[in-house]
Scaffold this active site. Structure first.
Site, PDB file in Angstrom:
ATOM      1  N   LYS A  65      58.183  99.470   8.240  1.00 27.73           N
ATOM      2  CA  LYS A  65      58.225  99.276   6.791  1.00 27.73           C
ATOM      3  C   LYS A  65      57.304 100.186   5.999  1.00 27.73           C
ATOM      4  CE  LYS A  65      59.666  94.449   6.867  1.00 27.73           C
ATOM      5  NZ  LYS A  65      59.264  93.068   6.532  1.00 27.73           N
TER       6      LYS A  65
ATOM      7  N   ARG B 195      40.626  94.737  27.213  1.00 25.22           N
ATOM      8  CA  ARG B 195      39.663  94.383  26.160  1.00 25.22           C
ATOM      9  C   ARG B 195      38.341  93.882  26.733  1.00 25.22           C
ATOM     10  NH1 ARG B 195      43.642  91.702  21.529  1.00 25.22           N
ATOM     11  NH2 ARG B 195      44.464  93.710  20.845  1.00 25.22           N
TER      12      ARG B 195
ATOM     13  N   GLY C 237      45.374  96.048  13.250  1.00 29.66           N
ATOM     14  CA  GLY C 237      45.181  95.806  11.817  1.00 29.66           C
ATOM     15  C   GLY C 237      43.933  96.481  11.278  1.00 29.66           C
TER      16      GLY C 237
ATOM     17  N   GLY D 156      48.037  99.063  18.092  1.00 31.42           N
ATOM     18  CA  GLY D 156      49.388  98.517  17.977  1.00 31.42           C
ATOM     19  C   GLY D 156      50.418  99.277  18.781  1.00 31.42           C
TER      20      GLY D 156
END
Length: 396
Positions: free
Chosen positions: A201, A40, A376, A353
């Site tokens: 999910k 990063r 996100g 992710g």
């Protein structure tokens, strides 16, 4: 949402003080505090170098971890300042506070070509609450705001959105790359456009599926979320992950895809196990899953079906693994998908992710067009949501 934002190339930064929001939320060794991956920090270098080389004085800021407004020594950005200095080949001045006396004095004295890093933004509770007084104090140190932390643009925090009320706001090179590649993929994709969605999910991906049904030619569903869809189709799924309250939604999505002529692909076979464990023996099951087994990965027929679907695609977006890829015995489906993307010849975008981690771990990163730096943020991008840290930037 308009993704066509002004960048650092659209403003004269010479002699100006620039508040630069970076994403220095790096993984660290819990015992020693040593940075275990500087990816990063490396990603921020092009924007920092551009600003410094063009005569700006850079006031960099970032969060690290979740201190929730408390000063936690373990979450200081001091190690980041050291690593950044090594990567830039020049001194990085470090402020012992965020908007206090030390930061203000060092910001006031900063000269063109110099860089200052403020202490962890989240040591102040007002950062995450988007406190106007905190945002203004940050903005008062500079003349221009540049957003280059894509991983945080889905949050309306003081340093990601609040400061734009007081300063002209521009996109950094990293954010610009994310917006141009992902924005184009969603608004004007090279077709056929295939979306590959995995993860645990259905509820995490409801809005993504809804949005992509309007845009994609094919949607592929794998991972734990696939079992709710299989249950909706009338299959037995044993002890596999199930969101019973999402069965009607799953049926609606299957029907909506059929009505729109969007191919909607689900697993036809699975590797299952008697328990959720890395040591569990994989059992290949086609059709109904016995009541004592749980689905852990996609099987060979599904791999063939899914990889065939991405052949000849013009654009592929992938978010979420196909199985429990952290267990070696159940990583095959995710590996096969990563390989298929790498060999597809399509414009390939991997949302942050787990899927990004899988592609990196498997060594296919250099064959992917774009790996998003925001987990996100990339998910909310795919949902078509307005991102506060992007909406606040000046339109071209």
């Amino acid at each position: 949402m308009n993704y066509n934002k002004k960048t650092v190339y659209d403003v004269d930064v010479k002699g100006k003080k620039v508040l630069l929001r970076c994403d220095f939320n790096v993984p660290q060794n819990k015992e020693t505090g040593e940075i275990t991956s500087d990816k990063r920090i490396v990603a921020a270098i092009p924007t920092i170098k551009y600003l410094l080389d063009n005569g700006a004085a850079v006031i960099a800021c970032s969060h690290l971890g979740k201190p929730k407004g408390e000063w936690k020594t373990k979450l200081t950005l001091a190690p980041v300042a050291e690593r950044l200095a090594q990567l830039l080949g020049q001194d990085v001045i470090f402020a012992k506070d965020i908007i206090g006396e030390d930061a203000q004095a060092k910001a006031a004295a900063l000269q063109p070509g110099q860089i200052l890093l403020l202490e962890n933004l989240r040591f102040d509770i007002r950062e995450e609450k988007n406190g106007a007084d905190f945002a203004k104090a940050l903005a008062d140190m500079a003349e221009i705001f540049v957003s280059d932390a894509f991983g945080t643009v889905h949050r309306a925090h003081a340093s990601t959105a609040g400061v734009a009320a007081y300063l002209p706001a521009y996109s950094g090179l990293l954010v610009d790359k994310e917006l141009s590649i992902m924005g184009k993929a969603l608004d004007d994709p090279k077709r056929p456009f295939v979306a590959v969605l995995g993860g645990a999910k259905v509820s995490d991906k409801i809005n993504v599926i809804n949005n992509l049904l309007e845009k994609a030619d094919t949607i592929i569903i794998g991972g734990g979320m696939a079992y709710t869809f299989k249950k909706a189709q009338g299959y037995e799924i044993g002890t596999s992950l199930l969101e019973a309250d999402r069965i009607d939604y799953a049926n609606d999505m299957i029907a909506k895809a059929a009505a729109k002529g969007v191919k909607f692909l689900l697993p036809v076979d699975n590797y299952c196990a008697a328990e959720f464990s890395a040591d569990a023996e994989p059992v290949l099951v086609e059709g109904n899953i016995p009541e004592n087994l749980m689905g852990m990965d996609i099987g060979p027929k599904t791999v063939a079906l899914f990889t065939e679907a991405v052949k000849g695609a013009g654009t592929i977006v992938w978010n979420g693994p196909m199985g429990v890829f952290e267990f070696d015995k159940f990583a095959g489906g995710t590996k096969a998908m990563a390989k298929a993307l790498a060999e597809s010849g399509a414009v390939t975008i991997v949302g942050g992710g787990d899927s990004a981690a899988a592609v990196e771990k498997l060594g296919f990163a250099d064959k992917i067009t774009h790996i998003s730096t925001g987990g996100g943020a990339s998910l909310e991008f795919l949902e078509g949501k307005e991102l506060p840290g992007v909406a606040c930037l000046q339109d071209k």
